[in-house]
Design an enzyme around this catalytic site. Sequence first.
Site, mmCIF file in Angstrom:
data_model
loop_
_atom_site.group_PDB
_atom_site.id
_atom_site.type_symbol
_atom_site.label_atom_id
_atom_site.label_comp_id
_atom_site.label_asym_id
_atom_site.label_seq_id
_atom_site.Cartn_x
_atom_site.Cartn_y
_atom_site.Cartn_z
ATOM 1 N N LYS A 22 0.834 -1.213 0.000
ATOM 2 C CA LYS A 22 0.000 0.000 0.000
ATOM 3 C C LYS A 22 0.865 1.258 0.000
ATOM 4 O O LYS A 22 0.642 2.185 -0.778
ATOM 5 C CB LYS A 22 -0.903 0.001 1.247
ATOM 6 N N ASN A 23 1.871 1.273 0.871
ATOM 7 C CA ASN A 23 2.667 2.494 1.025
ATOM 8 C C ASN A 23 3.626 2.736 -0.138
ATOM 9 O O ASN A 23 4.299 3.753 -0.181
ATOM 10 C CB ASN A 23 3.448 2.455 2.348
ATOM 11 N N ARG A 94 -4.355 10.423 4.211
ATOM 12 C CA ARG A 94 -3.236 11.347 4.308
ATOM 13 C C ARG A 94 -2.281 11.260 3.113
ATOM 14 O O ARG A 94 -1.746 12.272 2.648
ATOM 15 C CB ARG A 94 -2.501 11.034 5.601
ATOM 16 N N CYS A 118 -5.542 13.022 12.389
ATOM 17 C CA CYS A 118 -5.884 11.618 12.246
ATOM 18 C C CYS A 118 -5.980 11.052 13.639
ATOM 19 O O CYS A 118 -5.553 11.703 14.587
ATOM 20 C CB CYS A 118 -4.862 10.929 11.357
ATOM 21 N N ARG A 123 0.017 14.781 13.140
ATOM 22 C CA ARG A 123 0.644 14.469 11.857
ATOM 23 C C ARG A 123 0.802 15.711 10.966
ATOM 24 O O ARG A 123 0.104 15.870 9.954
ATOM 25 C CB ARG A 123 -0.122 13.359 11.132
ATOM 26 N N PRO A 124 1.743 16.593 11.346
ATOM 27 C CA PRO A 124 1.938 17.826 10.566
ATOM 28 C C PRO A 124 2.559 17.564 9.197
ATOM 29 O O PRO A 124 3.036 16.461 8.921
ATOM 30 C CB PRO A 124 2.914 18.632 11.442
ATOM 31 N N VAL A 125 2.572 18.608 8.351
ATOM 32 C CA VAL A 125 3.197 18.497 7.023
ATOM 33 C C VAL A 125 4.258 19.582 6.842
ATOM 34 O O VAL A 125 4.633 19.912 5.727
ATOM 35 C CB VAL A 125 2.146 18.576 5.877
ATOM 36 N N ASP A 126 4.741 20.127 7.971
ATOM 37 C CA ASP A 126 5.694 21.243 7.896
ATOM 38 C C ASP A 126 6.956 20.898 7.108
ATOM 39 O O ASP A 126 7.482 21.722 6.361
ATOM 40 C CB ASP A 126 6.064 21.716 9.317
ATOM 41 N N ASP A 316 3.935 0.621 12.026
ATOM 42 C CA ASP A 316 2.753 -0.011 11.429
ATOM 43 C C ASP A 316 2.572 -1.468 11.877
ATOM 44 O O ASP A 316 1.577 -2.100 11.503
ATOM 45 C CB ASP A 316 2.824 0.057 9.894
ATOM 46 N N ILE A 338 7.371 6.947 16.918
ATOM 47 C CA ILE A 338 7.022 7.710 15.711
ATOM 48 C C ILE A 338 5.751 8.540 15.953
ATOM 49 O O ILE A 338 5.699 9.712 15.642
ATOM 50 C CB ILE A 338 6.799 6.780 14.488
ATOM 51 N N ARG A 408 -9.077 -0.403 4.133
ATOM 52 C CA ARG A 408 -8.208 0.623 3.563
ATOM 53 C C ARG A 408 -6.873 0.021 3.148
ATOM 54 O O ARG A 408 -6.306 0.433 2.138
ATOM 55 C CB ARG A 408 -7.935 1.723 4.606
HETATM 56 C C1 UD1 Z 1 4.190 6.853 6.274
HETATM 57 C C2 UD1 Z 1 3.332 5.621 6.066
HETATM 58 C C3 UD1 Z 1 2.679 5.187 7.375
HETATM 59 C C4 UD1 Z 1 3.748 4.999 8.444
HETATM 60 C C5 UD1 Z 1 4.635 6.239 8.553
HETATM 61 C C6 UD1 Z 1 5.807 6.054 9.494
HETATM 62 C C7 UD1 Z 1 2.535 5.857 3.796
HETATM 63 C C8 UD1 Z 1 1.418 6.119 2.862
HETATM 64 N N1 UD1 Z 1 2.284 5.943 5.099
HETATM 65 O O1 UD1 Z 1 3.332 7.900 6.707
HETATM 66 O O2 UD1 Z 1 1.992 3.960 7.148
HETATM 67 O O3 UD1 Z 1 3.127 4.764 9.689
HETATM 68 O O4 UD1 Z 1 5.177 6.572 7.255
HETATM 69 O O5 UD1 Z 1 6.586 4.981 9.094
HETATM 70 O O6 UD1 Z 1 3.623 5.547 3.359
HETATM 71 N N2 UD1 Z 1 6.318 14.573 10.674
HETATM 72 C C9 UD1 Z 1 6.507 15.887 10.996
HETATM 73 N N3 UD1 Z 1 6.406 16.830 9.994
HETATM 74 C C10 UD1 Z 1 6.142 16.479 8.704
HETATM 75 C C11 UD1 Z 1 5.959 15.122 8.380
HETATM 76 C C12 UD1 Z 1 6.050 14.175 9.387
HETATM 77 O O7 UD1 Z 1 6.760 16.227 12.150
HETATM 78 O O8 UD1 Z 1 6.054 17.374 7.840
HETATM 79 C C13 UD1 Z 1 6.421 13.538 11.723
HETATM 80 C C14 UD1 Z 1 5.140 12.728 11.891
HETATM 81 O O9 UD1 Z 1 4.211 13.369 12.719
HETATM 82 C C15 UD1 Z 1 5.673 11.441 12.481
HETATM 83 C C16 UD1 Z 1 7.030 11.286 11.787
HETATM 84 O O10 UD1 Z 1 7.375 12.588 11.311
HETATM 85 O O11 UD1 Z 1 5.877 11.584 13.868
HETATM 86 C C17 UD1 Z 1 7.042 10.300 10.641
HETATM 87 O O12 UD1 Z 1 5.953 10.602 9.770
HETATM 88 P P1 UD1 Z 1 6.022 10.314 8.208
HETATM 89 O O13 UD1 Z 1 7.181 9.426 7.943
HETATM 90 O O14 UD1 Z 1 5.943 11.585 7.463
HETATM 91 O O15 UD1 Z 1 4.694 9.486 7.979
HETATM 92 P P2 UD1 Z 1 3.832 9.411 6.667
HETATM 93 O O16 UD1 Z 1 4.691 9.604 5.466
HETATM 94 O O17 UD1 Z 1 2.620 10.257 6.813
#
Ligand code: UD1
Length: 429
Positions: A22-23, A94, A118, A123-126, A316, A338, A408
Amino acid sequence: MDVFVVEGNATISGSVGIVGAKNSVLPILAASLLTSEPLELENVPALADVATMLGILSELGSDVQRDVAKARLSICSAATIEPTAPWELVRKMRASFEVLGPLLGRTGRARVSFPGGCVFGLRPVDVHLKGLVALGANVRQEGGYVIAEAPRGGLRGAEIFLGTPFGSSVGATRNVMMAAVLAHGRTVLQGAACEPEIVDLTECLVKMGARIEGAGSPTIEIEGAGDRAALGGASHRVIPDRIEAGTFLVAGALLDGRVRVEGCRPGHLASLCDAFSRAGVALERGEDWLEVQPRGGEPLRPTDVTTQPYPGFPTDLQAQWMALMCRAEGVSVVTERIYSDRYMHLAELLRLGARIRREGATAVVEGTPTLSGASVMASDLRASAALVLAALAASGETEIHRVYHIDRGYERIEERFRGLGATIRREQR
Ligand code: UD1
């Protein structure tokens, strides 16, 4: 809404084939936006999340031909792409935020809804946005949307650090990488995520004509094409889903059955294999399979497990591992590094008779020989998988509500458990 009715005290054995990850497939589908030529994919799993991503891509103007039975699809994002990914679609998943980088790279403009929170945290996107800004994009927030625009002359390569306090971001690494492949000049990503799904996406992008080195390590170097029309079509087979493989292996260990997962990559599951060995669970392995061995009366040993970015223990699989430790002889410690709030399964496991105490990001699990069936509620994808496992091990019947969470990310999980000898019915209520 669908409900699973699970018969407890299950015994399982046999083989189960693992579907595409999936990922991996979700970002690879997003990558199809980078070219006007068709991307042909094999090993595409039949998941609700894949349907969601295809819905978003269709909305953006892509044309999709899919053969679900053969797990194949062809997707073509021809010249006119609509650069807006609306909230109604993005909020469902997401990973849909990962259309941002490719849209920006290909069209110079992207308007993508913020993914929202979520159940297991903010789960920020910064870091995604920081990366795009470093490439020269003008990024602003308006009405719940991120609007990103390339400067006149296009995006420019840069050196970017992508770490977060919780490890590297998988999604940010992919989003920035997909924007950088069409930028002018060289981009160096430091603190990049090393997950196998990053490597898989890279292999697909390279087949499309991108120049990327170092994927799978914390430093990824991208030689941008400097031309929005530079990438072409490609054929790619999606890697097997290591989390799905891990889930079936944990089920085998929990129910003390000989369960083989076929068509997987054992090397992607090293941290799980290590945890199994500490728990006293023997595994046999081949090039593309792993098999849990019955313990022959030996107890399941308690373990300490801490989730980490790859190749550490995957977040996961944390919930599924906790379900396993509910049956160990002694006290286990599970620490979530995480997503410190990713413990939605805990309260539901307690309803099945588990003994778990949470202290911040750590859960202390006291093994118990008796779990008993009850009605429980699925809350997120992996938490739901843990409930299926615990329900199979409990005495009596368990009803799991809101199984759309499981759909999902697991393809027909109940049928595949039935193939191993378990009794799980899907009912519509
Ligand atoms: C991906 C996986 C998800 C998995 C996760 C961690 C997919 C579709 N999803 O999610 O199944 O659980 O990796 O292995 O591949 N963070 C920030 N700022 C950001 C982005 C992330 O602080 O801009 C933090 C998150 O809150 C979290 C950590 O970084 O604590 C890792 O998140 P991230 O690796 O980005 O997870 P996803 O890519 O959303």
